[in-house]
Design a protein around this motif. Structure first.
Motif, PDB file in Angstrom:
ATOM      1  N   ARG A 256      42.396 -17.031 -34.671  1.00 50.36           N
ATOM      2  CA  ARG A 256      42.897 -17.886 -35.894  1.00 50.36           C
ATOM      3  C   ARG A 256      42.066 -18.014 -36.372  1.00 50.36           C
ATOM      4  O   ARG A 256      41.870 -18.083 -37.938  1.00 50.36           O
ATOM      5  CB  ARG A 256      44.171 -18.550 -34.459  1.00 50.36           C
ATOM      6  CG  ARG A 256      44.663 -19.325 -36.323  1.00 50.36           C
ATOM      7  CD  ARG A 256      45.808 -20.908 -35.762  1.00 50.36           C
ATOM      8  NE  ARG A 256      46.448 -20.257 -34.733  1.00 50.36           N
ATOM      9  CZ  ARG A 256      46.095 -20.923 -33.243  1.00 50.36           C
ATOM     10  NH1 ARG A 256      45.272 -21.668 -32.916  1.00 50.36           N
ATOM     11  NH2 ARG A 256      47.322 -19.915 -32.687  1.00 50.36           N
ATOM     12  N   GLN A 259      40.229 -15.429 -38.845  1.00 46.01           N
ATOM     13  CA  GLN A 259      41.312 -14.779 -38.896  1.00 46.01           C
ATOM     14  C   GLN A 259      41.698 -15.777 -40.257  1.00 46.01           C
ATOM     15  O   GLN A 259      41.941 -15.093 -41.448  1.00 46.01           O
ATOM     16  CB  GLN A 259      42.409 -14.906 -38.717  1.00 46.01           C
ATOM     17  CG  GLN A 259      42.786 -13.248 -37.852  1.00 46.01           C
ATOM     18  CD  GLN A 259      43.765 -13.479 -36.677  1.00 46.01           C
ATOM     19  OE1 GLN A 259      44.791 -14.631 -36.574  1.00 46.01           O
ATOM     20  NE2 GLN A 259      44.387 -12.728 -35.628  1.00 46.01           N
ATOM     21  N   ASN A 260      41.813 -16.775 -40.744  1.00 49.19           N
ATOM     22  CA  ASN A 260      41.681 -18.280 -41.338  1.00 49.19           C
ATOM     23  C   ASN A 260      40.728 -18.569 -42.724  1.00 49.19           C
ATOM     24  O   ASN A 260      40.881 -18.832 -43.932  1.00 49.19           O
ATOM     25  CB  ASN A 260      42.430 -18.697 -41.382  1.00 49.19           C
ATOM     26  CG  ASN A 260      44.502 -18.345 -40.446  1.00 49.19           C
ATOM     27  OD1 ASN A 260      45.261 -16.977 -40.936  1.00 49.19           O
ATOM     28  ND2 ASN A 260      44.802 -19.118 -39.177  1.00 49.19           N
ATOM     29  N   ARG A 265      34.383 -16.929 -41.598  1.00 52.88           N
ATOM     30  CA  ARG A 265      33.913 -15.529 -40.449  1.00 52.88           C
ATOM     31  C   ARG A 265      33.344 -14.915 -41.596  1.00 52.88           C
ATOM     32  O   ARG A 265      31.829 -13.564 -40.647  1.00 52.88           O
ATOM     33  CB  ARG A 265      35.107 -14.753 -41.743  1.00 52.88           C
ATOM     34  CG  ARG A 265      35.202 -12.764 -41.330  1.00 52.88           C
ATOM     35  CD  ARG A 265      36.891 -12.566 -41.255  1.00 52.88           C
ATOM     36  NE  ARG A 265      36.803 -12.479 -42.372  1.00 52.88           N
ATOM     37  CZ  ARG A 265      38.664 -13.292 -42.893  1.00 52.88           C
ATOM     38  NH1 ARG A 265      38.802 -14.432 -42.160  1.00 52.88           N
ATOM     39  NH2 ARG A 265      38.701 -12.840 -44.425  1.00 52.88           N
TER      40      ARG A 265
END
Length: 296
Positions: A256, A259-260, A265
């Motif tokens: 998560r 992804q967010n 990332r």
């Protein structure tokens, strides 16, 4: 629970209480030598003979009410397996027999539950680590235990240091433990999870390098000794696999976050989020990571 936000649904809170129940019952049964729920019920009934409970200071009749026998009712079968979480009354009764029962239920072994589900403000006390000030011991050379001086310990992970310095020091210590054949412990996992959650809180306020936090978590979860210790809680036909539940919770939280959180990332550099969350070393090996951290 969403580790990033600390928000838990009623179902998650119930599951958490069931896990706590499985762990504390495993520990207490081992102490009294009970190999199954029936043996524990027999021990409990003998230990609580003559106990009474009251529902209020004016209730005279309750003064003579004995704690109900549990062996015939099969009460402990569902509790030991985690199908039914410990009630407050049952936990209070166990606390009378075992002065640390409530602490184990709340904090977990080696403060594992505190690291996973405790308040953010308490987490630095979980990952406050001290090490010997001298070189890491070489397993090929004998160690003179008499030369050890507690005054030579120094703090290398603490709220008094920067987060990045503390995390780098902690990750280095885990990598060195592996390199020199020193086993990781459940305490290492608790510390890693605490760092992971602290990083999540700090990163919402400012940009910090916390790539090593989840790497430490997964390094511990993939360690055979730690996995074995967590899997032993399934011994009494547990209805929840404690190791898999904790591992999956942390895995889901990491996916998560990838992804967010765009900045995170980018710093990780992973394209397959699930693969990275399962095994960060698939993207950057332990040796490559040691070079980045300048471990000789």
């Amino acid at each position: 629970m969403d580790i990033g936000t600390g928000i838990s649904s009623p179902a998650e809170l119930l599951k958490r209480r069931r896990i706590r129940t499985i762990v504390v019952m495993h520990e207490l049964m081992a102490r009294v030598g009970a190999v199954n729920a029936n043996q524990f019920a027999k021990w409990f009934d003998l230990s609580t003979e003559g106990w009474s409970r009251t529902t209020g200071p004016e209730s005279v009749s309750d003064l003579a009410t004995q704690v109900a026998e549990t062996q015939d009712s099969k009460k402990w079968y569902r509790i030991v397996s985690g199908a039914q979480p410990l009630s407050e009354r049952s936990l209070s009764n166990l606390q009378r027999l075992f002065p640390d029962a409530r602490r184990i239920f709340s904090d977990g072994p080696e403060r594992l539950f505190e690291a996973l589900w405790g308040e953010i403000d308490t987490l630095w006390s979980v990952c406050r680590v001290e090490v010997h000030a001298y070189e890491f011991p070489d397993p090929k050379r004998p160690v003179d235990a008499s030369a050890f001086n507690p005054d030579d310990l120094e703090i290398f992970a603490d709220a008094g240091l920067s987060f990045e310095e503390s995390l780098d020091n902690f990750e280095c210590s885990l990598l060195l433990h592996r390199r020199f054949g020193q086993g990781l412990t459940l305490n290492c996992l608790s510390e890693a999870i605490a760092f992971h959650r602290i990083y999540g809180a700090i990163s919402r306020l400012c940009r910090v390098d916390g790539v090593g936090a989840y790497r430490c978590v997964r390094m511990c979860l993939n360690d055979q000794a730690i996995a074995t210790q967590l899997k032993k809680f399934n011994f009494h036909r547990a209805t929840i696999n404690v190791y898999e539940s904790i591992s999956n919770e942390l895995f889901t939280a990491e996916v998560r976050r990838l992804q967010n959180d765009l900045e995170y990332r980018k710093s990780v550099g992973a394209e397959d989020f699930a693969e990275y969350a399962r095994n960060p070393e698939s993207l950057c090996s332990a040796d490559a990571r040691a070079e980045l951290l300048r471990i000789a």
